[in-house]
Design a protein around this motif. Sequence first.
Motif: not given
Length: 503
Positions: A21-30, A76-80, A209-211
């Motif tokens: 889930p998330g606000p940017y239309g696609i799941g990301d790494l954030g 790629i996460s915009p939040d990060l 970083a996520l891994k």
Amino acid sequence: MTKKKVYPRLSGILLHPTSLPGPYGIGDLGPEAYEFVDNLKISGQKLWQVLPLGPVGGSNSPYQSYSSFAGQPLIISPDLLVEDRLLSPEDLSMIPSLPDGHVEYDAVRAYKRPLLKKALENFLLLPDEHPLKEEYEEFCKKEAEWLDDYCLFMAIMKANDGKPWYEWEAPIRKGNKTAKKKWMKMDAVKEEYTFQSFIQFLFFRQWSALKAYANEQGISIIGDIPIFAAANSADVWANKKLFKLDKDGHPTVVAGVPPDYFSETGQLWGNPLYKWNVHKKDRYSWWMSRIRAQLVKYDYVRIDHFRGLDEYWEVPADAETAMDGKWMPGPKADFFNVMREELGEDLPIIAEDLGLITQSVHDLRDQFDLPGMKILQFAFENIEDNDFLPYNYPRNSVCYTGTHDNDTSSGWYHSASEESKDKIRRYLSTDGSHISWDMIRCALSSVSRMAIIPIQDIFEDGSDRRMNIPGVAQGNWGYRYYKEQFHDGLKKGLREMSEIYGR
């Protein structure tokens, strides 16, 4: 006497990052990805399985990527990027209206590319001694073996209005050094090359970083390698001698499979096939680089269509269906002997050994102690005794309720024959009202060393929420779950069930 291997009992969830889930239309790494890792831990899970993480083309299939090495820039996460001060909060203030439960890839691309361009602009304004710039330079040097060709490939494709490389003008289609230098002198190509290089840096920085975080929480990540490269990919363009192509770069024969569980006419994938004799001469160096790269990204790697390394289905390039093909020998044990010499005796590989499988495929898998896959749905489609029934599993296997290519377990049950429904109800001692969780219990209780559950089965989702329908070109790969679905009750139930069965 040979000591019998002891495998820890592990379980986990199959979820592609695009499905978060998330606000940017696609799941990301954030943030949502980190929360998912936390939820895995709370749920008592030790594994997170993803689909291939490469950049995708028009079909949006992760199994048809522009590169076997590159990462998917759309996650790629915009939040990060805000945390890294490459974007400002104001840059994220105008998010377009995008659906929560499904990825609209074209809309996401239209939104994210300008955002990533803005991040690059801000990056270029940083002083040369900034740690991010030093990190970027180190990344480019370390990954140059694949990164240079990939970025040039993407830049030239953009300059050619998205045409595949085999439709480019002859000199650059052939990929000779003089043509490459000529194209790199063009301002538009140079600019796109830099952009592509930068977004690969961002992807690998965020994924690493996520891994690392997942591993710190006791979660191992299972990745996925498509056995074949996409025809329109940097891999094929830069390594033509490794593939069966004509002088203009078109495949002479293509990959597929004959009729099987998923399709009555087989599946015609269209990927170019390998010249295995050429690969063997340099000890499969391209493949070994590919495997090494994946084992940096993941803890385990599933080789999709493992059978193709024993023998593969070769179809004439002009065939309309996969039915007109023939079996050809793959590299067999020689490939894995080299891999052991390069990577060590214990290979962290899972063999996707589904479909029409011969004894020689089983022998190849077992010779190198690779776990195969067991799919519970298949156990009950055939009402006779079969290898997919849990009492027939070897310990060195991975049990799935279903995969990304299957219907959800709930959807499968509701469309199954009455004979299949009757068999699974009697086998699992259930009335079928919560069949997904009955099948989850069955997977977790099996002797298989690993049990993997697609997240849709945890949510008891129906057929409308499946990830992919094999053989159907459009409308796949868009599934996303809703944040509120993964509630505390499900986490508690999954943890208790996993603990009961020693996972």
